[in-house]
Design a protein around this motif. Structure first.
Motif, mmCIF file in Angstrom:
data_model
loop_
_atom_site.group_PDB
_atom_site.id
_atom_site.type_symbol
_atom_site.label_atom_id
_atom_site.label_comp_id
_atom_site.label_asym_id
_atom_site.label_seq_id
_atom_site.Cartn_x
_atom_site.Cartn_y
_atom_site.Cartn_z
ATOM 1 N N ARG A 226 3.393 10.723 11.352
ATOM 2 C CA ARG A 226 2.249 9.897 10.933
ATOM 3 C C ARG A 226 1.837 10.242 9.500
ATOM 4 O O ARG A 226 1.563 9.347 8.689
ATOM 5 C CB ARG A 226 1.083 10.144 11.897
ATOM 6 N N HIS B 10 1.918 7.605 6.174
ATOM 7 C CA HIS B 10 0.793 7.330 5.275
ATOM 8 C C HIS B 10 1.143 7.691 3.839
ATOM 9 O O HIS B 10 0.772 6.981 2.901
ATOM 10 C CB HIS B 10 -0.448 8.113 5.727
ATOM 11 N N GLU C 115 3.482 4.964 2.469
ATOM 12 C CA GLU C 115 2.812 3.676 2.230
ATOM 13 C C GLU C 115 1.925 3.715 0.999
ATOM 14 O O GLU C 115 1.746 2.701 0.324
ATOM 15 C CB GLU C 115 1.994 3.290 3.468
ATOM 16 N N TYR D 284 -3.624 5.494 0.198
ATOM 17 C CA TYR D 284 -4.740 6.405 -0.064
ATOM 18 C C TYR D 284 -4.399 7.335 -1.232
ATOM 19 O O TYR D 284 -3.236 7.631 -1.494
ATOM 20 C CB TYR D 284 -5.056 7.229 1.188
ATOM 21 N N MET E 19 -5.332 12.494 1.305
ATOM 22 C CA MET E 19 -5.311 12.553 2.764
ATOM 23 C C MET E 19 -5.665 13.977 3.193
ATOM 24 O O MET E 19 -5.044 14.948 2.746
ATOM 25 C CB MET E 19 -3.947 12.163 3.330
#
Length: 391
Positions: free
Chosen positions: A115, A119, A122, A125, A128
């Protein structure tokens, strides 16, 4: 993307620190995700805001999520899970038990890493923040990329090749006898795809400009000992710790005789934390008069922790692994503070060096320059374990 992992012994307040850190990053304009990978989630309670598996916006620039292992498993491991369930049912295992046993031990840690990698890839953000499980589980999570690499190189790839080539030959006989089919290439490829993702994340975890671990501790003997062990083990995996947060300090204005013993002990242990973790910076957070729950309480904690600082900065960058040439050969230096030499065991086989400290073990694949050499003793020097390699 900046990656910050909060860990520490259970109950030290790492979830509150992770939430407050996320709040400060969002305040500075960073698109921030606070992700809980702890099986016993408390991040939603800290924010006093309902969270789920998918990121949910909490306030401007701040998102939160709590990893749902079962949902992650179904989305990414469904093919393998169904195959394992089929095998178990064919061997007489009850349907419900077969479903449960198809979730292998350690899957929550693996899916936590997958996970995080997704993130990161992608790129939605800027920061993180991982509210990880207590120290022991977090260390298992962070060691997975290296451990997985060993199993994939030594066991899985040879087994996969044998299974793929034998399947067409033995399937007509095997299926009627066993009650299930041999795995096909599609099923066999799923674990390897997982390994490739984890391997890529492993490179991110040891990049000290991207990833930092922050140890949350309390001024108590057992908590400090566990934090020191965690610090050493993280150094073993070349993962950077850039900050120590000493939480729940009894304020000086508390004069109640009931707390006298605690205050005297804390004075000793506060100095011990500073001495043992030097040169890491240490931040101290006072014990609150009430539980830290909701954005208003987290705002106060955020101000106490960071003031005008940017928590996304790298507070300290220590090289924990390096190779240097000597007249006799080479030295491999590992930064292992707080560990006595007599607790360390070394063994070398081919191009692999096994380093054991207690029940933690690292199988290091040595660079070519060291793989053909022999180890010639080791010593501790200024918190570094120096391993000698000679012809």
């Amino acid at each position: 993307m900046r990656l910050i992992l909060m860990t520490g012994k259970g109950g030290v307040g790492k979830t509150s620190v992770a939430a407050a850190t996320g709040l400060r990053c969002a305040e500075l304009g960073y698109k921030t995700l606070v992700l809980s990978t702890d099986p016993a989630h408390s991040l939603a309670d800290s924010f006093d805001f309902e969270l789920g598996h998918q990121p949910k916006i909490i306030c401007d620039n701040l998102w939160g999520a709590e990893l749902d292992v079962l949902q992650e498993l179904e989305e990414n491991w469904g093919t393998v899970k169904r195959y394992i369930t089929e095998v178990l049912k064919a061997r007489g295992v009850d349907g419900v038990q077969a479903e449960e046993l198809a979730i292998l031990p350690g899957m929550d840690e693996i899916f936590g890493l997958v996970r995080v990698f997704r993130h990161h890839k992608e790129g939605h953000y800027d920061v993180m923040i991982i509210d990880s499980a207590p120290t022991g589980t977090a260390l298992r999570l962070l060691s997975i990329p290296e451990v997985a690499g060993w199993y994939m190189r030594r066991l899985y790839k040879p087994l996969e090749n044998v299974a793929i080539y034998l399947r067409p030959l033995v399937e007509p006989i095997f299926r009627p006898l066993a009650g299930f089919s041999l795995p096909d290439r599609k099923m066999m490829d799923v674990p390897y795809e997982f390994y490739e993702h984890i391997n890529e994340l492993g490179k991110i975890l040891i990049d000290h400009t991207i990833t930092s671990v922050r140890l949350v501790t309390n001024p108590e003997k057992m908590v400090i000992k566990e934090s020191l062990r965690a610090y050493a083990y993280l150094g073993l995996y070349n993962i950077s710790v850039d900050l120590v947060i000493s939480n729940r300090i009894i304020p000086s204005e508390v004069h109640d005789p009931y707390f006298r013993y605690w205050k005297e002990n804390q004075k000793i242990y506060r100095q011990e934390i500073i001495d043992n973790f030097t040169p890491l910076p240490v931040k101290e957070v006072p014990l609150y008069t009430r539980e830290i729950c909701g954005l208003e309480a987290l705002e106060k904690l955020k101000d106490l922790l960071y003031g005008d600082e940017d928590p996304a900065q790298v507070y300290y960058n220590q090289t924990t692994f390096k190779i240097s040439q000597t007249p006799e050969g080479f030295d491999l230096e590992l930064y292992l503070p707080g560990i006595a030499k007599d607790r360390i065991e070394l063994s070398k086989s081919g191009d692999e060096l096994t380093i054991s400290i207690g029940n933690h073990r690292r199988n290091m694949v040595l660079p070519q320059v060291l793989a053909t050499l022999h180890t010639n003793g080791a010593e501790m020097e200024n918190k570094y374990l120096i391993i000698r390699f000679v012809e």
